[in-house]
Design an enzyme around this catalytic site. Structure first.
Site, PDB file in Angstrom:
ATOM      1  N   LYS A   1      36.735  17.964   4.057  1.00 15.26           N
ATOM      2  CA  LYS A   1      38.779  17.742   3.349  1.00 15.26           C
ATOM      3  C   LYS A   1      38.270  17.275   2.152  1.00 15.26           C
ATOM      4  O   LYS A   1      37.379  16.328   2.150  1.00 15.26           O
ATOM      5  CB  LYS A   1      40.038  17.317   4.011  1.00 15.26           C
ATOM      6  CG  LYS A   1      40.955  17.677   3.280  1.00 15.26           C
ATOM      7  CD  LYS A   1      41.510  18.638   3.882  1.00 15.26           C
ATOM      8  CE  LYS A   1      42.731  19.231   2.973  1.00 15.26           C
ATOM      9  NZ  LYS A   1      43.866  20.436   3.619  1.00 15.26           N
TER      10      LYS A   1
ATOM     11  N   ASP B   1      44.566  23.193  -1.898  1.00 14.39           N
ATOM     12  CA  ASP B   1      45.668  22.153  -0.669  1.00 14.39           C
ATOM     13  C   ASP B   1      47.503  21.817  -2.276  1.00 14.39           C
ATOM     14  O   ASP B   1      46.824  22.167  -2.863  1.00 14.39           O
ATOM     15  CB  ASP B   1      44.890  20.951  -0.204  1.00 14.39           C
ATOM     16  CG  ASP B   1      46.444  20.494   0.989  1.00 14.39           C
ATOM     17  OD1 ASP B   1      45.885  21.422   1.745  1.00 14.39           O
ATOM     18  OD2 ASP B   1      46.279  19.751   0.779  1.00 14.39           O
TER      19      ASP B   1
HETATM   20  P1  NDP Z   1      51.077  22.871  -3.295  1.00 13.14           P
HETATM   21  O1  NDP Z   1      51.180  22.125  -3.758  1.00 13.14           O
HETATM   22  O2  NDP Z   1      51.384  24.092  -3.731  1.00 13.14           O
HETATM   23  O3  NDP Z   1      53.365  22.491  -3.008  1.00 13.14           O
HETATM   24  C1  NDP Z   1      53.461  21.246  -2.003  1.00 13.14           C
HETATM   25  C2  NDP Z   1      54.900  21.120  -1.970  1.00 13.14           C
HETATM   26  O4  NDP Z   1      55.285  20.225  -1.251  1.00 13.14           O
HETATM   27  C3  NDP Z   1      55.581  21.310  -3.156  1.00 13.14           C
HETATM   28  O5  NDP Z   1      56.774  21.805  -3.149  1.00 13.14           O
HETATM   29  C4  NDP Z   1      55.737  19.587  -3.500  1.00 13.14           C
HETATM   30  O6  NDP Z   1      57.065  19.437  -3.946  1.00 13.14           O
HETATM   31  C5  NDP Z   1      55.984  19.005  -1.787  1.00 13.14           C
HETATM   32  N1  NDP Z   1      56.260  18.084  -1.690  1.00 13.14           N
HETATM   33  C6  NDP Z   1      54.930  16.998  -2.458  1.00 13.14           C
HETATM   34  N2  NDP Z   1      55.166  16.188  -1.690  1.00 13.14           N
HETATM   35  C7  NDP Z   1      56.591  16.079  -1.172  1.00 13.14           C
HETATM   36  C8  NDP Z   1      57.901  14.957  -0.489  1.00 13.14           C
HETATM   37  N3  NDP Z   1      57.157  13.612  -0.591  1.00 13.14           N
HETATM   38  N4  NDP Z   1      59.189  15.198  -0.770  1.00 13.14           N
HETATM   39  C9  NDP Z   1      58.779  16.755  -0.266  1.00 13.14           C
HETATM   40  N5  NDP Z   1      58.142  17.807  -0.946  1.00 13.14           N
HETATM   41  C10 NDP Z   1      57.162  16.929  -1.347  1.00 13.14           C
HETATM   42  O7  NDP Z   1      50.704  22.959  -1.745  1.00 13.14           O
HETATM   43  P2  NDP Z   1      50.789  23.767  -0.277  1.00 13.14           P
HETATM   44  O8  NDP Z   1      51.591  24.761  -0.948  1.00 13.14           O
HETATM   45  O9  NDP Z   1      48.945  24.710  -0.623  1.00 13.14           O
HETATM   46  O10 NDP Z   1      50.593  22.699   0.461  1.00 13.14           O
HETATM   47  C11 NDP Z   1      51.394  22.559   1.477  1.00 13.14           C
HETATM   48  C12 NDP Z   1      51.647  22.276   2.536  1.00 13.14           C
HETATM   49  O11 NDP Z   1      50.491  22.946   2.728  1.00 13.14           O
HETATM   50  C13 NDP Z   1      50.239  20.854   2.874  1.00 13.14           C
HETATM   51  O12 NDP Z   1      50.266  19.821   3.792  1.00 13.14           O
HETATM   52  C14 NDP Z   1      48.812  20.869   2.701  1.00 13.14           C
HETATM   53  O13 NDP Z   1      47.971  20.444   3.821  1.00 13.14           O
HETATM   54  C15 NDP Z   1      49.086  22.512   4.122  1.00 13.14           C
HETATM   55  N6  NDP Z   1      48.683  23.485   3.940  1.00 13.14           N
HETATM   56  C16 NDP Z   1      48.079  24.376   2.586  1.00 13.14           C
HETATM   57  C17 NDP Z   1      47.344  25.768   2.882  1.00 13.14           C
HETATM   58  C18 NDP Z   1      46.588  26.229   2.142  1.00 13.14           C
HETATM   59  O14 NDP Z   1      46.171  27.375   1.893  1.00 13.14           O
HETATM   60  N7  NDP Z   1      47.126  25.922   0.630  1.00 13.14           N
HETATM   61  C19 NDP Z   1      46.150  25.716   4.240  1.00 13.14           C
HETATM   62  C20 NDP Z   1      47.284  25.521   5.163  1.00 13.14           C
HETATM   63  C21 NDP Z   1      47.719  24.281   5.272  1.00 13.14           C
HETATM   64  P3  NDP Z   1      56.441  18.859  -5.883  1.00 13.14           P
HETATM   65  O15 NDP Z   1      56.302  19.723  -6.721  1.00 13.14           O
HETATM   66  O16 NDP Z   1      57.690  17.541  -5.899  1.00 13.14           O
HETATM   67  O17 NDP Z   1      55.256  18.035  -5.856  1.00 13.14           O
END
Ligand code: NDP
Length: 453
Positions: free
Chosen positions: A126, A166
């Site tokens: 990572k 991510d």
């Molecule tokens: P994105 O950057 O696309 O989206 C992240 C989302 O989470 C945004 O809506 C963001 O809002 C929100 N967020 C971040 N911090 C907080 C917080 N403190 N409270 C509430 N909402 C929050 O990321 P992903 O969708 O790719 O990733 C989301 C999760 O999934 C992570 O934990 C990641 O590690 C996991 N994951 C992702 C994979 C992938 O293929 N993308 C694979 C496996 C796991 P804001 O815009 O305000 O920051």
């Protein structure tokens, strides 16, 4: 926890005391592994546990870049190459101001077992940076990505380490990173996944994590002869994982009723229909706006801003059947878990990595709800990255149906591994133990075969 496992956890704590997220991930996995070590003294003799908690390599580097005003900005970049026991390092890049070595060690450690569960030959890694893409122009993001890759490129390669996206790293960032890698290495190879379709990407990769989490939930429900049909679903986040979770929930007959960002959450009792989801995708992926706008646009929905100092997240108090935490680590604490259980949630499928604290996980397991931990439920993303790597190696592209079918089969297989491993080690129905044990055994056996390295 056996005294041996407790001893190893204590050593990890004393050596990594400033990295609470990493300690949490280690404690969770090692606690599950106690029954394995009761049966396998050879693992203990080979010090598999002591070795598996130490990253093979962790790189930290300076990322200097120029903002639109011509000012010099400096961020810190990282790549943690945790384990290559069963394949090249594989795992995403996170760009978020909270990133430091401890967060990436936790994510890379989780990734080792997740990748093993996918049945594909991928090790765990990572990386990322404390760079915050929010509020930056496209050109600033490009200059940052180019500077980041100028150092990272010497540490990665299609047979060495294959990063992906991510939090904060989506299609735009992967494009800039790939462009700079190609220029520096003078080769067009599958060194990153999540690529655009015109330059080596795979169909279904953007959808894969969210779709996979819902497929996993459907598999868990099937063990109780239930389906997603008619289920009210809470989804947190509004990024890549959350968006495609909502899409698949709807396709399988469920109703997604919440989404959030770091400023607050929306609740739409009428359900987030495909038209409303299209609005969210444009809002988040193109206009890069805030979820508040959803409630302004759609009558009947409400917006609740984050209240600093509150000891729970009101999103998890909304009445529903299923919860898909898809934002960030530790977004469900013990109070939130109690609220979910009190309100009748019987399925939690984690799209995010480690979204539940250890006390919250304990509550889910004790109450015997269908609790799918992230390393199993969200493995569809990296599994489809593995399929992207296969297509790149063969210089072929599979159809949407073909990739989706393979994703569904892999999620079924991961579910089966969790069920079998939890039963074989005396805790039937405990997906947390099943995922940790199922993921661990393959890596441990490979380490035994490779000798002391
Ligand atoms: P994105 O950057 O696309 O989206 C992240 C989302 O989470 C945004 O809506 C963001 O809002 C929100 N967020 C971040 N911090 C907080 C917080 N403190 N409270 C509430 N909402 C929050 O990321 P992903 O969708 O790719 O990733 C989301 C999760 O999934 C992570 O934990 C990641 O590690 C996991 N994951 C992702 C994979 C992938 O293929 N993308 C694979 C496996 C796991 P804001 O815009 O305000 O920051």
């Amino acid at each position: 926890m056996s005294s041996y496992v407790a001893e190893v956890v204590a050593k990890v704590k004393s050596k990594n005391s400033a990295e609470p997220e990493f300690l949490q991930a280690v404690e969770e996995v090692l606690t599950s592994l106690t029954p394995v070590f009761d049966r396998r003294p050879d693992y203990r003799k080979a010090k598999i546990l002591e070795r598996i908690v130490e990253p093979e390599r962790a790189i930290s580097f300076r990322v200097a870049w120029l903002d639109d005003q011509g000012e010099v900005q400096v961020n810190r970049g990282y790549r943690v190459q945790f384990s290559s026991a069963i394949g090249p390092y594989k795992g995403g890049l996170r760009f978020h101001p909270s990133v430091y070595l401890g967060i990436l060690k936790f994510l890379a450690f989780e990734q080792v077992f997740k990748n093993s569960l996918t049945t594909l030959p991928m090790g765990g890694g990572k990386g990322g940076s404390d760079f915050d893409p929010k509020g930056k122009s496209d050109l600033e993001v490009m200059r940052f990505c180019q500077s980041f890759m100028t150092e990272l490129f010497r540490h990665i390669g299609p047979d060495t380490d294959v990063p992906a996206g991510d939090i904060g790293v989506g299609g735009r960032e992967i494009g800039f990173l790939f462009g700079q890698y190609k220029r520096l290495a003078n080769e067009f190879t599958g060194v990153l996944t999540g690529k655009g379709l015109n330059w080596g990407g795979s169909l279904i990769r953007p959808e894969a994590t969210g779709y996979g989490a819902v497929y996993f939930a459907a598999e868990m429900l099937a063990t109780r002869r239930e389906t997603m049909e008619g289920k009210l679903c809470l989804v947190s986040g509004s990024g890549n994982v959350a968006q495609y979770t909502v899409e698949k929930v709807t396709q399988l007959g469920g109703k997604a009723i919440t989404l959030s960002d770091s400023s607050g959450f929306i609740h739409d009792p009428a359900g987030i229909t495909p038209e409303k989801l299209a609005f969210v995708m444009d809002l988040k992926n193109v206009r890069r706006g805030r979820m508040k706008e959803y409630a302004e646009r759609f009558k009947g929905s409400t917006y609740t801003p984050v209240q600093p100092g509150l000891d729970h997240n009101p999103l998890w108090k909304v009445k529903a059947h299923c919860a898909f935490p898809s934002a960030i680590e530790n977004e469900i604490n013990d109070k939130d878990a109690q609220n979910l259980l009190r309100n009748g949630v019987t399925v939690v499928a984690e799209g995010a990595n480690m979204p539940s604290t250890i006390p919250a996980q304990r509550l889910f397991v004790e109450e015997r709800i269908l609790y799918g931990p992230g390393k199993a439920a969200n493995a569809g993303g990296v599994a489809t990255s593995g399929l992207e790597m296969s297509q790149n190696s063969m210089r072929m592209s599979w159809t949407r149906e073909e990739v989706d079918n393979r994703l569904r089969m892999i999620m079924k297989e991961i579910h089966r591994t969790c069920v079998d491993a939890s039963a074989a080690y005396g805790t039937p129905g405990n997906y947390l133990n099943g995922a940790n044990i199922g993921g661990f055994l393959k890596v441990a056996d490979a380490m035994m075969d490779h000798g002391v390295v």
